[in-house]
Motif scaffolding. Structure first.
Motif, PDB file in Angstrom:
ATOM      1  N   ALA A  84      99.472 -81.870 -18.573  1.00  0.00           N
ATOM      2  CA  ALA A  84      99.892 -81.748 -17.159  1.00  0.00           C
ATOM      3  C   ALA A  84      99.215 -80.395 -16.716  1.00  0.00           C
ATOM      4  CB  ALA A  84     101.319 -81.588 -16.873  1.00  0.00           C
ATOM      5  N   ALA A  85      99.143 -79.664 -17.243  1.00  0.00           N
ATOM      6  CA  ALA A  85      99.013 -78.086 -16.763  1.00  0.00           C
ATOM      7  C   ALA A  85      97.608 -77.949 -16.693  1.00  0.00           C
ATOM      8  CB  ALA A  85      99.574 -76.831 -17.585  1.00  0.00           C
ATOM      9  N   SER A  86      96.688 -78.366 -17.808  1.00  0.00           N
ATOM     10  CA  SER A  86      95.380 -78.363 -17.574  1.00  0.00           C
ATOM     11  C   SER A  86      94.785 -79.296 -16.752  1.00  0.00           C
ATOM     12  CB  SER A  86      94.986 -78.637 -19.229  1.00  0.00           C
ATOM     13  OG  SER A  86      95.187 -79.930 -19.493  1.00  0.00           O
ATOM     14  N   SER A  87      95.388 -80.318 -16.451  1.00  0.00           N
ATOM     15  CA  SER A  87      94.873 -81.382 -15.255  1.00  0.00           C
ATOM     16  C   SER A  87      95.047 -80.557 -14.093  1.00  0.00           C
ATOM     17  CB  SER A  87      95.631 -82.604 -15.264  1.00  0.00           C
ATOM     18  OG  SER A  87      95.515 -83.218 -16.896  1.00  0.00           O
ATOM     19  N   ILE A  88      96.278 -80.055 -13.764  1.00  0.00           N
ATOM     20  CA  ILE A  88      96.305 -79.171 -12.529  1.00  0.00           C
ATOM     21  C   ILE A  88      95.341 -78.152 -12.613  1.00  0.00           C
ATOM     22  CG2 ILE A  88      97.735 -77.654 -11.241  1.00  0.00           C
ATOM     23  CD1 ILE A  88     100.042 -79.199 -12.333  1.00  0.00           C
ATOM     24  N   GLY A  89      95.165 -77.447 -13.318  1.00  0.00           N
ATOM     25  CA  GLY A  89      94.334 -76.436 -13.458  1.00  0.00           C
ATOM     26  C   GLY A  89      92.649 -76.954 -13.164  1.00  0.00           C
ATOM     27  N   VAL A  90      92.322 -77.941 -13.851  1.00  0.00           N
ATOM     28  CA  VAL A  90      90.795 -78.431 -13.380  1.00  0.00           C
ATOM     29  C   VAL A  90      90.802 -79.025 -12.143  1.00  0.00           C
ATOM     30  CG1 VAL A  90      89.372 -80.291 -14.163  1.00  0.00           C
ATOM     31  CG2 VAL A  90      90.307 -78.662 -15.892  1.00  0.00           C
ATOM     32  N   LEU A  91      91.928 -79.327 -11.639  1.00  0.00           N
ATOM     33  CA  LEU A  91      91.938 -80.200 -10.240  1.00  0.00           C
ATOM     34  C   LEU A  91      91.791 -78.907  -9.214  1.00  0.00           C
ATOM     35  CD1 LEU A  91      94.385 -83.028 -10.374  1.00  0.00           C
ATOM     36  CD2 LEU A  91      91.658 -83.075 -10.289  1.00  0.00           C
ATOM     37  N   GLY A  92      92.434 -77.897  -9.626  1.00  0.00           N
ATOM     38  CA  GLY A  92      92.453 -76.723  -8.907  1.00  0.00           C
ATOM     39  C   GLY A  92      91.096 -76.093  -8.564  1.00  0.00           C
ATOM     40  N   SER A  93      90.379 -76.037  -9.784  1.00  0.00           N
ATOM     41  CA  SER A  93      89.115 -75.548  -9.852  1.00  0.00           C
ATOM     42  C   SER A  93      87.958 -76.465  -9.176  1.00  0.00           C
ATOM     43  CB  SER A  93      88.292 -75.694 -11.490  1.00  0.00           C
ATOM     44  OG  SER A  93      89.287 -74.608 -12.274  1.00  0.00           O
ATOM     45  N   VAL A  94      88.228 -77.855  -9.455  1.00  0.00           N
ATOM     46  CA  VAL A  94      87.520 -78.853  -8.577  1.00  0.00           C
ATOM     47  C   VAL A  94      87.623 -78.420  -7.146  1.00  0.00           C
ATOM     48  CG1 VAL A  94      87.066 -81.223  -7.972  1.00  0.00           C
ATOM     49  CG2 VAL A  94      87.309 -80.320 -10.334  1.00  0.00           C
ATOM     50  N   ALA A  95      88.787 -78.323  -6.629  1.00  0.00           N
ATOM     51  CA  ALA A  95      89.084 -78.258  -5.280  1.00  0.00           C
ATOM     52  C   ALA A  95      88.504 -76.629  -4.625  1.00  0.00           C
ATOM     53  CB  ALA A  95      90.601 -77.989  -4.788  1.00  0.00           C
ATOM     54  N   SER A  96      88.304 -75.565  -5.468  1.00  0.00           N
ATOM     55  CA  SER A  96      87.837 -74.536  -5.179  1.00  0.00           C
ATOM     56  C   SER A  96      86.441 -74.454  -5.069  1.00  0.00           C
ATOM     57  CB  SER A  96      88.350 -73.575  -6.404  1.00  0.00           C
ATOM     58  OG  SER A  96      87.540 -72.331  -6.180  1.00  0.00           O
ATOM     59  N   VAL A  97      85.700 -75.348  -6.194  1.00  0.00           N
ATOM     60  CA  VAL A  97      84.336 -75.332  -5.843  1.00  0.00           C
ATOM     61  C   VAL A  97      83.898 -76.320  -4.799  1.00  0.00           C
ATOM     62  CG1 VAL A  97      82.527 -76.791  -6.959  1.00  0.00           C
ATOM     63  CG2 VAL A  97      83.741 -75.148  -8.350  1.00  0.00           C
ATOM     64  N   ILE A  98      84.744 -77.329  -4.301  1.00  0.00           N
ATOM     65  CA  ILE A  98      84.398 -78.122  -3.241  1.00  0.00           C
ATOM     66  C   ILE A  98      84.538 -76.960  -1.929  1.00  0.00           C
ATOM     67  CG2 ILE A  98      85.188 -79.989  -1.718  1.00  0.00           C
ATOM     68  CD1 ILE A  98      85.780 -81.531  -4.340  1.00  0.00           C
ATOM     69  N   GLN A  99      85.642 -76.487  -1.709  1.00  0.00           N
ATOM     70  CA  GLN A  99      85.969 -75.466  -0.742  1.00  0.00           C
ATOM     71  C   GLN A  99      84.609 -74.244  -0.720  1.00  0.00           C
ATOM     72  OE1 GLN A  99      89.543 -73.157  -1.140  1.00  0.00           O
ATOM     73  NE2 GLN A  99      89.545 -72.354   0.983  1.00  0.00           N
ATOM     74  N   SER A 100      84.478 -73.839  -1.700  1.00  0.00           N
ATOM     75  CA  SER A 100      83.321 -72.836  -1.719  1.00  0.00           C
ATOM     76  C   SER A 100      82.006 -73.306  -1.541  1.00  0.00           C
ATOM     77  CB  SER A 100      83.377 -71.927  -3.052  1.00  0.00           C
ATOM     78  OG  SER A 100      82.950 -72.646  -4.075  1.00  0.00           O
ATOM     79  N   SER A 101      81.564 -74.728  -1.890  1.00  0.00           N
ATOM     80  CA  SER A 101      80.408 -75.202  -1.432  1.00  0.00           C
ATOM     81  C   SER A 101      80.186 -75.450  -0.012  1.00  0.00           C
ATOM     82  CB  SER A 101      80.069 -76.393  -2.420  1.00  0.00           C
ATOM     83  OG  SER A 101      80.913 -77.560  -2.106  1.00  0.00           O
TER      84      SER A 101
END
Length: 174
Positions: free
Chosen positions: A102-119
């Motif tokens: 659960a925690a690693s999935s949340i962390g990876v999804l947060g990273s993906v959202a961060s990359v989408i936002q920054s791009s």
């Protein structure tokens, strides 16, 4: 029956017909051992990807740019999940492994959202400003890091789920 002599000879006192009485390791336990080994490798890969992400954050901080809060939070969640996953793997704790998923999935999804936002922010600033290769290089590093982390996460979920299933005692049919 005597101990086996060195040289792979048959022990004295047996004609080899006692094979059916020997203990056999249940297939479930061999699957657990293989799953733990695979999960160990996955955790190392996740830690390396996380380290590259932390180096990316340090590079951003050294360049006097603002740190993205979402990326920092998701990286810290992923770091905690790797530690929890290692504890769950070593001690064979299914609840820790579930928390790790659960925690690693949340962390990876947060990273993906961060990359989408920054791009999207990068595209907007790129149209207004001149082309900056350093900014692009850091963004590409972050995108590659998150993509590899996402691929590892997908493999991690399947491996950990299989490990949890094999660690649990078999259900008895009533």
């Amino acid at each position: 029956m005597q101990q086996r002599n060195p040289g792979n000879r048959r022990p004295t006192g047996t004609d080899g017909s006692d094979f059916s009485y020997r203990m056999v390791v249940d297939n479930r336990y061999t699957k657990v051992a293989k799953g733990k080994s695979t999960l160990s490798k996955i955790l190392v890969i996740q830690a390396v990807v996380l380290l590259v992400g932390v180096l990316d954050m340090l590079l951003t901080y050294v360049n006097k740019e603002s740190l993205e809060t979402l990326f920092v939070v998701s990286s810290s969640i992923t770091a905690i999940s790797v530690i929890v996953g290692e504890i769950g793997r070593k001690r064979s704790r299914a609840n820790f492994l579930r928390l790790y998923i659960a925690a690693s999935s949340i962390g990876v999804l947060g990273s993906v959202a961060s990359v989408i936002q920054s791009s999207t922010q990068l595209k907007a600033s790129k149209s207004l400003l001149f082309y900056n290769w350093e900014t692009e290089k850091v963004a590409l590093l972050r995108i590659a890091c998150v993509f590899i982390g996402l691929c590892v996460q997908i493999f991690s979920i399947s491996t950990t789920t299989s490990l949890i299933r094999n660690m649990s005692p078999p259900k008895r049919a009533s």
